[in-house]
Write an enzyme that holds these catalytic residues in place. Structure first.
Site, PDB file in Angstrom:
ATOM      1  N   ALA A  20      -9.859  13.806   8.750  1.00  0.00           N
ATOM      2  CA  ALA A  20      -8.622  13.651   9.524  1.00  0.00           C
ATOM      3  C   ALA A  20      -8.831  13.839  11.027  1.00  0.00           C
ATOM      4  CB  ALA A  20      -7.567  14.633   9.018  1.00  0.00           C
ATOM      5  N   HIS A 119      -9.976   7.359   0.179  1.00  0.00           N
ATOM      6  CA  HIS A 119      -8.592   7.624  -0.227  1.00  0.00           C
ATOM      7  C   HIS A 119      -7.688   6.398  -0.092  1.00  0.00           C
ATOM      8  CE1 HIS A 119      -9.302  12.224   0.496  1.00  0.00           C
ATOM      9  NE2 HIS A 119      -9.799  11.797  -0.644  1.00  0.00           N
ATOM     10  N   CYS A 127       2.341  -4.874  -5.724  1.00  0.00           N
ATOM     11  CA  CYS A 127       3.441  -4.792  -6.686  1.00  0.00           C
ATOM     12  C   CYS A 127       2.894  -4.231  -7.994  1.00  0.00           C
ATOM     13  CB  CYS A 127       4.046  -6.177  -6.915  1.00  0.00           C
ATOM     14  SG  CYS A 127       5.213  -6.208  -8.302  1.00  0.00           S
ATOM     15  N   CYS A 148       9.109  -5.771  -4.695  1.00  0.00           N
ATOM     16  CA  CYS A 148       8.530  -7.115  -4.679  1.00  0.00           C
ATOM     17  C   CYS A 148       9.635  -8.127  -4.984  1.00  0.00           C
ATOM     18  CB  CYS A 148       7.446  -7.177  -5.756  1.00  0.00           C
ATOM     19  SG  CYS A 148       6.678  -8.787  -5.991  1.00  0.00           S
TER      20      CYS A 148
HETATM   21 ZN    ZN Z   1       5.877  -8.429  -8.117  1.00  0.00          ZN
END
Ligand code: ZN
Length: 239
Positions: A20, A119, A127, A148
Site C-alpha cells: 500500500a 489482490h 457480471c 449488468c
Molecule cells: Zn450479465
C-alpha cells in the site's frame, strides 16, 4: 555503505514486491491504516476486513458497494515516482516483474507491462451471471448495487477477505522472485499475507527493503531504507 543506485546498476533481473505504501504517495488511502480502520468503524460499524469480506458482499451487497466506492476507488490518483521508476527499469530490461498487493492499476498507468496483481484490480469487473466485462467507471458511476444489462450483479475482480488468491498469479510471483538476482520490497511492513511468505522464495544476492517504518525482515536485508519509496526509487533511477 552501498547505495540503491549501485545495487540497481549491478542487477540483471530485478523483481519488485510492493504494498500500500507505494500508492499512498499518489493519494490512494490505505484502508488498513489505523485511520482507515477508524473511519470504517465510525461510518459503518465494522472494520475493513468485515466490510471487504465475501460473506459481507453476499449478505450486505449495497453497503459493500457504498464502502467500496468511497474507499477503494480513487479515479483521480496518478502514478508517482516509484511507479515511473519501476516502469523505466522494466524498459531498460533490468526488471522482470512488478508484484503488487495494490488494486489501483497505477503500475500499468505508469507503463509497466508485467504486473502481477495479487489482490486483483478495480479496473476489472464482471457480471456474476453472464461474465460480461465492465470498466471501473461503471461501478463508480452507478448507485446501489451495480447491475449488468442481463440483471446480474457486477462484481469487482478484487480478492475479498475469505476468498483465495488467484493460483496462477501467485505461482508467477513465486517464479519471478525465485529467478531474481535482486528483490526490492517496498511500501509494505511485510505483515500482510502473502507478501511476507513470498520473500522466502528469494535466493538472489540483494534483498532491498524500502519502507517508512521498520519491517519484520529488516535484519535480513542487504540494503534497508526507511524513507519514502517514491523519493528513494526516483532518485536512484533518475526520474
Ligand atoms: Zn450479465
Amino acid at each position: 555503505m552501498k547505495t540503491l543506485k549501485e545495487v540497481l546498476d549491478n542487477s540483471r533481473r530485478i523483481a519488485f514486491l510492493g504494498g500500500a505504501g507505494v500508492s499512498t504517495e499518489s493519494g490512494v488511502p490505505d484502508f488498513r491504516s489505523s485511520n482507515g480502520i477508524y473511519k470504517a468503524r465510525q461510518s459503518y460499524g465494522y472494520p475493513p476486513e468485515v466490510l471487504l469480506s465475501r460473506s459481507f458482499f453476499d449478505s450486505n451487497t449495497e453497503v459493500f458497494f457504498d464502502y467500496y466506492r468511497k474507499n477503494l476507488l480513487c479515479p483521480e490518483a496518478k502514478p508517482n515516482r516509484a511507479h515511473t521508476a519501476l516502469a523505466k527499469l522494466e524498459q531498460q530490461g533490468k526488471l522482470s516483474a512488478v508484484i503488487t498487493q495494490n488494486i489501483d492499476g497505477l503500475h500499468q498507468a505508469a507503463g509497466s507491462r508485467n504486473v502481477l496483481e495479487l489482490h486483483g484490480s478495480v479496473h476489472r469487473n464482471y457480471c456474476m451471471r453472464c461474465g460480461r466485462f465492465y470498466p471501473m467507471e461503471t461501478v463508480l458511476n452507478s448507485t446501489g448495487v451495480p447491475r449488468c444489462e442481463c440483471g446480474g450483479i457486477i462484481k469487482p475482480d478484487v480478492v475479498l477477505y475469505e476468498e483465495g488468491l488467484d493460483t496462477r498469479t501467485l505461482q508467477s510471483a513465486v517464479t519471478e522472485i525465485a529467478r531474481a538476482d535482486t528483490l526490492i520490497v517496498g511500501g509494505t511492513s511485510l505483515v500482510v499475507y502473502p507478501a511476507a511468505g513470498l520473500v522466502d522464495y528469494f535466493g538472489g544476492r540483494e534483498l532491498v527493503l524500502i519502507n517508512l517504518s521498520t519491517t519484520s525482515r529488516d535484519s535480513e536485508a542487504t540494503l534497508c531504507l526507511h524513507e519514502k519509496i517514491g523519493e528513494a526509487l526516483g532518485e536512484a533511477v533518475g526520474c
